[in-house]
Design a protein around this motif. Structure first.
Motif, short mmCIF file in Angstrom:
data_model
loop_
_atom_site.label_atom_id
_atom_site.label_comp_id
_atom_site.label_asym_id
_atom_site.label_seq_id
_atom_site.Cartn_x
_atom_site.Cartn_y
_atom_site.Cartn_z
N ASP A 106 38.53 97.44 39.02
CA ASP A 106 39.48 97.55 40.11
C ASP A 106 40.17 98.92 40.05
N ASN A 110 40.51 97.85 35.42
CA ASN A 110 40.24 96.57 34.76
C ASN A 110 38.90 96.01 35.24
N ILE A 112 36.35 93.43 36.50
CA ILE A 112 36.44 92.13 37.17
C ILE A 112 35.06 91.71 37.65
N ILE A 114 33.13 89.88 40.85
CA ILE A 114 33.38 89.65 42.28
C ILE A 114 32.08 89.32 42.99
N ALA A 151 36.32 96.72 46.32
CA ALA A 151 36.92 96.20 45.08
C ALA A 151 37.61 97.29 44.28
N TYR A 156 43.43 93.91 40.84
CA TYR A 156 43.18 92.46 40.87
C TYR A 156 44.46 91.72 41.17
N ASP A 157 45.55 92.08 40.49
CA ASP A 157 46.85 91.45 40.68
C ASP A 157 47.93 92.50 40.54
N THR A 165 46.60 93.27 46.89
CA THR A 165 45.77 92.95 45.72
C THR A 165 44.57 92.13 46.16
N LEU A 166 43.55 92.14 45.34
CA LEU A 166 42.35 91.36 45.64
C LEU A 166 42.65 89.86 45.62
N ARG A 167 43.49 89.43 44.68
CA ARG A 167 43.77 88.01 44.54
C ARG A 167 44.80 87.52 45.55
N LEU A 200 36.11 85.64 42.37
CA LEU A 200 36.97 86.73 41.92
C LEU A 200 37.62 86.31 40.61
N TYR A 202 38.72 87.96 36.35
CA TYR A 202 38.63 89.00 35.35
C TYR A 202 37.36 88.83 34.54
#
Length: 282
Positions: A106, A110, A112, A114, A151, A156-157, A165-167, A200, A202
């Motif tokens: 991301d 980090n 992840i 996806i 992505a 991610y968060d 954020t993606l989440r 999605l 980690y």
């Protein structure tokens, strides 16, 4: 770039009727020993017969004659088109493509995992056949590339920070993925109807550490909310006591009362009150 256009075609039932009449005339010509006329009619019958093709609902047929694009047939049913032509059937139905789980980084670096599902359909048969090689494979590769690109733009968060954020912003991320894909796939005559994230998480090597970070962030947020509420409750209690004249509190007693109330409210375990009944000598 080639643009789709309509190919020459004749109603199939009418074409079959014409072929049947010519075939009957061919037979009578041979019976009457008119071999030249019969031969000519036979060549015409074979020529028209080679152009018969069937188009299924929600399909198109790309007509190619001697390496040249002659056009596309979209109306369903049986038709007669350019004789001795090469005809390639292209599905115009809505289809799904499920990407594989991909490991990407991301925006914070980090790792992840996806994956996404892409809903698409072909809207230009000529582009799908002539502008790209194997458009199904083209859709697959470009979809995975677009997923990686989107992505890497977001974390991610956010862990409490105000940002996409993606989440937490799946709708916005899906919309951007759809736009990104449409830009990449328009060269293949493909329309992207929808793109949604289906997986999605980690990556396994940091999942435990990130879970602990999420838990710590949640605990800090909860404790902050408890403290804010406790301060408000203590403030209201002191103001009401002073307003109603129940007892006069000096600064020392206010500090003691605030301390006791905050400990009672904020403490994670139930507090045991100590009852002061006064001293022996007043």
């Amino acid at each position: 770039m080639i643009q789709e256009r309509k190919a020459w075609s004749l109603n199939g039932m009418l074409g079959i009727l014409i072929i049947a009449i010519l075939l009957a005339a061919t037979v009578f010509s041979f019976i009457g020993q008119q071999f030249i006329i019969g031969g000519i009619l036979l060549v015409v019958v074979i020529t028209l017969g080679s152009g018969i093709t069937i188009v299924q609902p929600n399909q198109s047929v790309v007509v190619i004659f001697l390496g040249k694009y002659m056009g596309t047939i979209r109306h369903e049913g049986i038709v007669v088109t350019v004789p001795f032509s090469l005809r390639r059937t292209i599905s115009l139905r809505v289809r799904n493509f499920n990407s594989n789980k991909m490991k990407v980084n991301d925006v914070n670096g980090n790792p992840i995992e996806i994956a996404a599902v892409i809903v698409f359909k072909v809207i230009d048969s000529a582009k799908a056949v002539f502008d790209v090689d194997q458009y199904e494979k083209f859709v697959e590769i470009q979809s995975e590339t677009a997923i990686r690109t989107v992505a890497t733009k977001y974390p991610y968060d956010s862990f409490g920070e105000e940002q996409l954020t993606l989440r937490g912003n799946a709708e916005e991320v899906s919309n951007e993925l759809t736009v990104e894909l449409q830009e990449r796939l328009k060269v293949a005559g493909v329309e992207v109807i929808e793109a949604r994230l289906t997986h999605l998480a980690y990556s396994t090597e940091i999942a435990q550490a990130m879970l602990q970070r999420q838990q710590a962030s949640a605990i800090i947020s909860a404790r902050k909310q408890i403290v804010d509420g406790a301060v408000g409750m203590v403030q209201d209690a002191i103001e009401r006591i002073e307003k109603d004249g129940i007892v006069e509190l000096d600064d020392e007693r206010k500090v003691s009362m605030i301390n006791n109330l905050l400990v009672s409210i904020v403490s994670e375990k139930g507090t045991q009150p100590v009852v002061n009944t006064g001293t022996l000598y007043q």
